[in-house]
Design a protein around this motif. Structure first.
Motif, PDB file in Angstrom:
ATOM      1  N   TYR A 184       0.767  -0.984  -0.091  1.00 50.58           N
ATOM      2  CA  TYR A 184      -0.139  -0.034  -0.033  1.00 50.58           C
ATOM      3  C   TYR A 184       0.798   1.177  -0.107  1.00 50.58           C
ATOM      4  O   TYR A 184       2.165   1.243   0.170  1.00 50.58           O
ATOM      5  CB  TYR A 184      -0.964  -0.067   1.157  1.00 50.58           C
ATOM      6  CG  TYR A 184      -0.360   0.100   2.629  1.00 50.58           C
ATOM      7  CD1 TYR A 184      -0.189   1.468   3.006  1.00 50.58           C
ATOM      8  CD2 TYR A 184       0.382  -0.878   3.190  1.00 50.58           C
ATOM      9  CE1 TYR A 184       0.467   1.837   4.249  1.00 50.58           C
ATOM     10  CE2 TYR A 184       0.672  -0.664   4.376  1.00 50.58           C
ATOM     11  CZ  TYR A 184       1.114   0.527   4.951  1.00 50.58           C
ATOM     12  OH  TYR A 184       1.420   0.792   6.255  1.00 50.58           O
ATOM     13  N   THR A 207      -3.665   6.754   3.653  1.00 53.84           N
ATOM     14  CA  THR A 207      -3.132   5.646   2.833  1.00 53.84           C
ATOM     15  C   THR A 207      -4.378   5.091   1.705  1.00 53.84           C
ATOM     16  O   THR A 207      -5.408   5.790   1.551  1.00 53.84           O
ATOM     17  CB  THR A 207      -3.137   4.436   3.655  1.00 53.84           C
ATOM     18  OG1 THR A 207      -4.335   3.882   3.873  1.00 53.84           O
ATOM     19  CG2 THR A 207      -2.355   4.789   4.884  1.00 53.84           C
ATOM     20  N   ILE A 209      -5.457   2.435   1.282  1.00 51.51           N
ATOM     21  CA  ILE A 209      -6.244   0.936   1.741  1.00 51.51           C
ATOM     22  C   ILE A 209      -7.406   1.275   1.885  1.00 51.51           C
ATOM     23  O   ILE A 209      -7.983   2.429   2.423  1.00 51.51           O
ATOM     24  CB  ILE A 209      -5.312   0.607   3.156  1.00 51.51           C
ATOM     25  CG1 ILE A 209      -4.028   0.274   2.921  1.00 51.51           C
ATOM     26  CG2 ILE A 209      -6.287  -0.706   3.371  1.00 51.51           C
ATOM     27  CD1 ILE A 209      -3.284  -0.058   4.313  1.00 51.51           C
TER      28      ILE A 209
END
Length: 227
Positions: A184, A207, A209
């Motif tokens: 990631y 992030t 994610i």
């Protein structure tokens, strides 16, 4: 193969410890440290405190040669699986040319009261800086939770807005060689200043994610005191 990698990492750390110890014994050593409060401890974009506040602190012994030994700790919250992170770093940093500097070393991430296998691990790190731009790489042969080979490739840029105000940009790619689906990107922007001898920071961290509460975008406030 994994045993050979672990032995190689242990040998490397032993050599660095020996070199650092010899260097510090022969020179004057400067001691410095800090204590910090943050509204959330986000490591590489992911909250380590279940989105709660953390107390952190560290101390560094640095020799004139550039070798240093640091111990750093933070409160953590892994859902009842641990409350303390305690890390040890041994490395070298210094100028390598005009406007160029480097920082290399080895680090052990430790979680003394976390009992599951693979919670403690080693990481080699290195970075090169040109003026305010930094490029870095970290590597672990068996990352947290026994997730195998891991690389962290990152870049950072620091911009001075005034004599007492700066903004730092950061982006990093987390690569898991044994499970590419876990890889990631993390990124962030931090505004920093100093007031009455205290360091103040305000950071935006995120992030790429999906569907992960601890990995979502967040704003983190920090206050620190150096000594």
């Amino acid at each position: 193969m994994k045993l050979a990698k672990k032995l190689s990492m242990a040998t490397c750390s032993s050599l660095l410890v020996a070199l650092g110890t010899l260097s510090m014994q022969a020179q004057a050593v400067e001691v410095s440290g800090d204590i910090t409060f943050v509204s959330d401890y986000a490591f590489r974009g992911i909250s380590q405190t279940d989105e709660a506040a953390a107390i952190q602190g560290g101390i560094t012994l640095a020799a004139d040669s550039g070798f240093y030994l640091s111990v750093w700790g933070s409160s953590v919250d892994f859902g009842g699986e641990g409350t303390l992170e305690l890390d040890v770093l041994l490395g070298w940093s210094g100028d390598i040319a005009e406007d160029w500097s480097a920082d290399v070393g080895i680090m052990r991430y430790g979680y003394p009261n976390t009992e599951f296998e693979g919670s403690n691990f080693w990481e080699l790190y290195g970075s090169v800086s040109y003026k305010d731009l930094t490029l870095g790489l970290a590597y672990s042969d068996d990352y947290y939770g026994n997730t195998g080979n891991y690389f962290y490739i990152y870049a950072g840029y620091s911009l001075a807005l005034t004599d007492n105000l700066s903004v730092d940009f950061h982006i990093g790619q987390n690569e898991f060689s044994d499970d590419s689906s876990a890889s990631y990107l993390d990124y962030g922007v931090t505004l920093s200043t100093e007031v009455l001898g205290l360091g103040l920071s305000l950071a935006y961290i995120d992030t790429d994610i999906k569907d992960c509460t601890l990995c979502d975008s967040r704003v983190v406030f920090g206050v620190s005191k150096s000594f």
